[in-house]
Design an enzyme around this catalytic site. Structure first.
Site, PDB file in Angstrom:
ATOM      1  N   ARG A 169       0.918  -1.247   0.095  1.00 20.36           N
ATOM      2  CA  ARG A 169       0.064   0.027  -0.072  1.00 20.36           C
ATOM      3  C   ARG A 169       0.882   1.378  -0.258  1.00 20.36           C
ATOM      4  O   ARG A 169       0.339   2.236  -0.542  1.00 20.36           O
ATOM      5  CB  ARG A 169      -0.879  -0.028   1.329  1.00 20.36           C
ATOM      6  CG  ARG A 169      -2.248   0.450   1.027  1.00 20.36           C
ATOM      7  CD  ARG A 169      -3.025   0.378   2.411  1.00 20.36           C
ATOM      8  NE  ARG A 169      -2.322  -0.315   3.480  1.00 20.36           N
ATOM      9  CZ  ARG A 169      -3.057  -1.113   4.507  1.00 20.36           C
ATOM     10  NH1 ARG A 169      -4.079  -1.178   4.488  1.00 20.36           N
ATOM     11  NH2 ARG A 169      -2.209  -1.513   5.133  1.00 20.36           N
ATOM     12  N   LYS A 178       2.862 -19.671   6.995  1.00 21.62           N
ATOM     13  CA  LYS A 178       2.121 -19.917   8.126  1.00 21.62           C
ATOM     14  C   LYS A 178       1.732 -18.828   8.802  1.00 21.62           C
ATOM     15  O   LYS A 178       2.408 -17.751   8.519  1.00 21.62           O
ATOM     16  CB  LYS A 178       2.971 -20.866   8.903  1.00 21.62           C
ATOM     17  CG  LYS A 178       3.833 -20.325   9.826  1.00 21.62           C
ATOM     18  CD  LYS A 178       4.192 -21.352  10.854  1.00 21.62           C
ATOM     19  CE  LYS A 178       5.325 -20.677  11.892  1.00 21.62           C
ATOM     20  NZ  LYS A 178       4.940 -19.625  12.772  1.00 21.62           N
ATOM     21  N   HIS A 185       9.897 -22.850   7.698  1.00 20.72           N
ATOM     22  CA  HIS A 185      11.215 -22.952   7.306  1.00 20.72           C
ATOM     23  C   HIS A 185      12.230 -23.734   8.153  1.00 20.72           C
ATOM     24  O   HIS A 185      13.353 -23.946   7.927  1.00 20.72           O
ATOM     25  CB  HIS A 185      11.561 -21.462   7.846  1.00 20.72           C
ATOM     26  CG  HIS A 185      11.668 -20.955   9.188  1.00 20.72           C
ATOM     27  ND1 HIS A 185      10.513 -21.081   9.904  1.00 20.72           N
ATOM     28  CD2 HIS A 185      12.635 -20.701  10.021  1.00 20.72           C
ATOM     29  CE1 HIS A 185      10.957 -20.407  11.337  1.00 20.72           C
ATOM     30  NE2 HIS A 185      12.316 -20.687  11.179  1.00 20.72           N
ATOM     31  N   LYS A 235      16.291 -25.807   7.106  1.00 22.87           N
ATOM     32  CA  LYS A 235      17.664 -25.751   8.184  1.00 22.87           C
ATOM     33  C   LYS A 235      18.611 -27.050   7.749  1.00 22.87           C
ATOM     34  O   LYS A 235      17.860 -28.286   7.572  1.00 22.87           O
ATOM     35  CB  LYS A 235      17.188 -25.977   9.546  1.00 22.87           C
ATOM     36  CG  LYS A 235      16.609 -24.329   9.787  1.00 22.87           C
ATOM     37  CD  LYS A 235      16.215 -24.388  11.402  1.00 22.87           C
ATOM     38  CE  LYS A 235      15.363 -23.166  11.959  1.00 22.87           C
ATOM     39  NZ  LYS A 235      16.137 -22.035  12.228  1.00 22.87           N
ATOM     40  N   ASP A 283       1.534 -21.689  16.965  1.00 20.60           N
ATOM     41  CA  ASP A 283       2.713 -20.960  16.276  1.00 20.60           C
ATOM     42  C   ASP A 283       3.697 -21.958  15.713  1.00 20.60           C
ATOM     43  O   ASP A 283       4.333 -21.892  14.778  1.00 20.60           O
ATOM     44  CB  ASP A 283       2.977 -19.949  17.103  1.00 20.60           C
ATOM     45  CG  ASP A 283       4.281 -19.082  16.325  1.00 20.60           C
ATOM     46  OD1 ASP A 283       4.063 -18.861  15.341  1.00 20.60           O
ATOM     47  OD2 ASP A 283       5.444 -18.653  17.043  1.00 20.60           O
ATOM     48  N   HIS A 300       6.441 -26.713  12.888  1.00 19.28           N
ATOM     49  CA  HIS A 300       7.866 -27.230  12.935  1.00 19.28           C
ATOM     50  C   HIS A 300       7.812 -28.370  13.688  1.00 19.28           C
ATOM     51  O   HIS A 300       8.701 -29.065  13.205  1.00 19.28           O
ATOM     52  CB  HIS A 300       8.439 -25.903  13.828  1.00 19.28           C
ATOM     53  CG  HIS A 300       8.462 -24.488  13.077  1.00 19.28           C
ATOM     54  ND1 HIS A 300       8.283 -24.295  11.492  1.00 19.28           N
ATOM     55  CD2 HIS A 300       8.405 -23.106  13.702  1.00 19.28           C
ATOM     56  CE1 HIS A 300       8.210 -23.003  11.696  1.00 19.28           C
ATOM     57  NE2 HIS A 300       8.332 -22.444  12.649  1.00 19.28           N
ATOM     58  N   LYS A 348       8.508 -19.550  24.610  1.00 23.57           N
ATOM     59  CA  LYS A 348       9.330 -18.043  24.522  1.00 23.57           C
ATOM     60  C   LYS A 348       9.877 -17.703  25.988  1.00 23.57           C
ATOM     61  O   LYS A 348       9.273 -18.063  26.820  1.00 23.57           O
ATOM     62  CB  LYS A 348       8.359 -16.958  23.942  1.00 23.57           C
ATOM     63  CG  LYS A 348       7.939 -17.246  22.526  1.00 23.57           C
ATOM     64  CD  LYS A 348       7.471 -16.042  21.770  1.00 23.57           C
ATOM     65  CE  LYS A 348       7.186 -16.245  20.344  1.00 23.57           C
ATOM     66  NZ  LYS A 348       8.205 -16.568  19.322  1.00 23.57           N
TER      67      LYS A 348
HETATM   68  C1  BG6 Z   1       8.411 -18.857  13.480  1.00 19.66           C
HETATM   69  C2  BG6 Z   1       7.514 -18.355  14.884  1.00 19.66           C
HETATM   70  O1  BG6 Z   1       7.970 -19.681  12.679  1.00 19.66           O
HETATM   71  O2  BG6 Z   1       9.670 -19.180  14.022  1.00 19.66           O
HETATM   72  C3  BG6 Z   1       8.379 -17.548  15.617  1.00 19.66           C
HETATM   73  O3  BG6 Z   1       6.319 -17.942  14.255  1.00 19.66           O
HETATM   74  C4  BG6 Z   1       9.596 -17.935  16.070  1.00 19.66           C
HETATM   75  O4  BG6 Z   1       7.434 -17.318  16.911  1.00 19.66           O
HETATM   76  C5  BG6 Z   1      10.221 -18.336  14.775  1.00 19.66           C
HETATM   77  O5  BG6 Z   1      10.187 -17.139  16.929  1.00 19.66           O
HETATM   78  C6  BG6 Z   1      11.628 -19.027  15.388  1.00 19.66           C
HETATM   79  O6  BG6 Z   1      12.333 -19.471  14.219  1.00 19.66           O
HETATM   80  P1  BG6 Z   1      14.031 -19.677  14.316  1.00 19.66           P
HETATM   81  O7  BG6 Z   1      14.451 -20.180  13.170  1.00 19.66           O
HETATM   82  O8  BG6 Z   1      14.608 -18.311  14.893  1.00 19.66           O
HETATM   83  O9  BG6 Z   1      14.060 -20.756  15.357  1.00 19.66           O
END
Ligand code: BG6
Length: 509
Positions: free
Chosen positions: A63, A170, A200, A204, A257, A262, A360
């Site tokens: 935007r 996601k 992601h 890794k 999350d 993951h 966290k």
């Molecule tokens: C993300 C989550 O998918 O992965 C985040 O939404 C998290 O909350 C992040 O902080 C962590 O990724 P990495 O690669 O730093 O472990």
């Protein structure tokens, strides 16, 4: 001795150069954090490694009232700040020639028509060949409107020698029902093979190495089962708080999350059978079988734990509690820590619990998969000598200190037969001179190459929600505030109690 066929060998490797062909990427949500911190730097790093085609184009859609130069300046800052590889002026200048910015909102037909004209101009001038990936770095609520616009403007259609792919970040929904709805929307515009869902963690290096460890070696596979394994602990601990992501995170929480995607993917890779070949269809089929075999314990509250960080000290700094963070409702019941126990009902894993935890503001940032073995059935030593002998363990250190640790008992030097735990370490940093690419480099390159192995399909996403939904419902029924834990500690006491009920303890990584 005969050499057996290697399942990790992809027969297409000879044909597929690992350099992307003519192509470009359009990023929706280009002003967001993910785009600045991960996507832009990864694109630059790929260019710097010579893996992008000479005419590669990057189109930002947002935007903001920006022109191409403003956009290029933003990418420049992001690259300088977050790229993994050194800054090279010639690489940058060449890459930036392919940058364009299209201003508009998602419901603006004219903006999408402009986008179409921009891509046609790039095809003609830079030779992107009609091959474009549309990267959705946007909330799932915006997927339907963007998909419809891509369809209406004709951007999702292409001739047989071109491709159009969609890349989705996601969350893929917030439960099974919404995931199915999202999948239906995306699949109504893009065929399954053109949809790349990013998890992601699968990009890794250490996660991919799990398959090499298991299926390229003879050493581990014979003991990788319920005869030898007592349990598996999969941990993803972060030291950061919710930061500036309150809008996304509140109401979602730790389980949706991270565990839904993951950690369940890590579980699937740890538990799956050997794929028939190292191709996307075979790997996904084996992962899906495991996800479909996951069973939850009957008493869901006893087999799970839920926490929320309170204020405390971390890294010598005083940090706020979750409820005091900007943008978080003071009575929010969102969890920032979740632990769950699941069983994998297959012949290989019957009776072996898999414990998954994520939080966290924990003690430190660490992700690991620990396979903890049963104790030797008989110890011919005096019990005094084995007081400090724990269970053998194989730990895949996903991050930050990437590698593998094997823990076993060793005799302490000296006259007695005292046996104590020691570690044998493999570390990427010491064994390889090549630095590991960032997950997003690998995944973006795979999108451009059309290589889908590392992207979960809709079936895996839906199976993962099927696992999590009953847990979320059980938590919602209690209407309880998650248990508080001070920042910088290892989670709520209920997580330790959950393990203690099984006679086990969490590792302190
Ligand atoms: C993300 C989550 O998918 O992965 C985040 O939404 C998290 O909350 C992040 O902080 C962590 O990724 P990495 O690669 O730093 O472990």
């Amino acid at each position: 001795m005969p050499v057996t066929k290697n399942p990790l060998r992809d027969p297409r490797d000879k044909r597929l150069p690992r350099i992307a062909g003519p192509s470009g990427i359009v990023i929706f949500g280009v002003t967001g954090d993910l785009s600045r911190k991960k996507l832009m730097p990864a694109i630059y790093d790929l260019a710097n490694r010579g893996l992008l085609p000479p005419g590669f184009s990057l189109v930002g859609f947002a935007r903001r009232d920006w022109d191409h130069e403003d956009f290029a300046a933003i990418v420049h800052d992001a690259v300088k700040k977050y790229a993994r590889t050194p800054f090279s002026e010639p690489v940058w200048r060449h890459l930036a020639e392919g940058f364009r910015f299209v201003q508009g909102t998602f419901d603006d037909d004219e903006a999408f028509d402009n986008l179409k004209a921009t891509l046609a101009e790039l095809d003609a001038k830079r030779g992107t060949g009609g091959n474009h990936a549309f990267y959705f770095s946007i909330p799932p609520g915006a997927f339907p409107v963007v998909c419809n616009q891509l369809n209406r403007s004709g951007l999702s259609q292409h001739s047989p020698d071109e491709w159009r792919r969609v890349v989705i970040e996601k969350p893929f929904g917030h439960d099974l029902k919404s995931a199915r709805e999202l999948n239906a929307v995306v699949n109504s515009v893009f065929p399954t093979e053109s949809v790349f869902r990013i998890d992601h963690y699968l990009g890794k290096e250490t996660v991919q190495n799990l398959l090499a460890l298991r299926f390229a070696n003879q050493l581990y596979e014979p003991i990788w089962n319920s005869h030898y394994v007592d349990h598996v602990q999969i941990t993803m601990a972060e030291d950061i708080g919710v930061g500036g992501r309150a809008g996304y995170y509140d109401g979602i929480g730790a389980a949706r999350d991270v565990i839904q995607n993951h950690l369940l993917q890590l579980l699937a890779l740890t538990a799956m059978e050997e794929p028939r070949a190292f191709d996307p269809v075979s790997i996904r089929a084996e992962k899906a079988k495991i996800l479909a075999s996951v069973q939850l314990p009957k008493d869901l509250l006893a087999a799970t734990a839920r926490g929320q960080y309170a204020g405390g000290w971390q890294g010598g700094e005083k940090v706020l509690g979750y409820l005091e963070e900007d943008g978080i409702a003071p009575d929010s019941t969102t969890e920032t820590y979740a632990a769950i126990k699941v069983l994998v009902e297959t012949r290989r894993w019957a009776g072996v619990p898999f414990y998954l935890r994520h939080g966290k503001r924990l003690g430190r940032r660490v992700t690991e998969i620990a396979v903890v073995f049963k104790r030797a059935p008989y110890l011919p030593f005096s019990s005094n000598d084995t007081e400090e002998l724990g269970a053998n363990a194989l730990v895949i250190r996903v991050q930050p200190d990437e590698g593998i640790t094997i823990r076993f008992g060793s005799k302490v030097p000296g006259p007695s037969m005292e046996v104590r735990d020691v570690n044998m370490d493999f570390s990427y940093g010491q064994s390889f001179t090549e630095a590991s690419p960032e997950a997003y480099e690998r995944l973006i390159l795979d999108v451009l190459l059309g290589e889908p192995s590392l992207f979960p399909q809709d079936e895996e996403v839906e199976l993962s929600w099927k696992i999590l939904d009953p847990i979320e419902k059980a938590w919602a029924r209690t209407k309880k505030q998650p248990e508080q834990y001070p920042a910088g500690t290892w989670g709520p006491p209920s997580a330790d109690a959950m393990m203690a009920r099984d006679g086990r303890v969490w590792r302190r990584p």
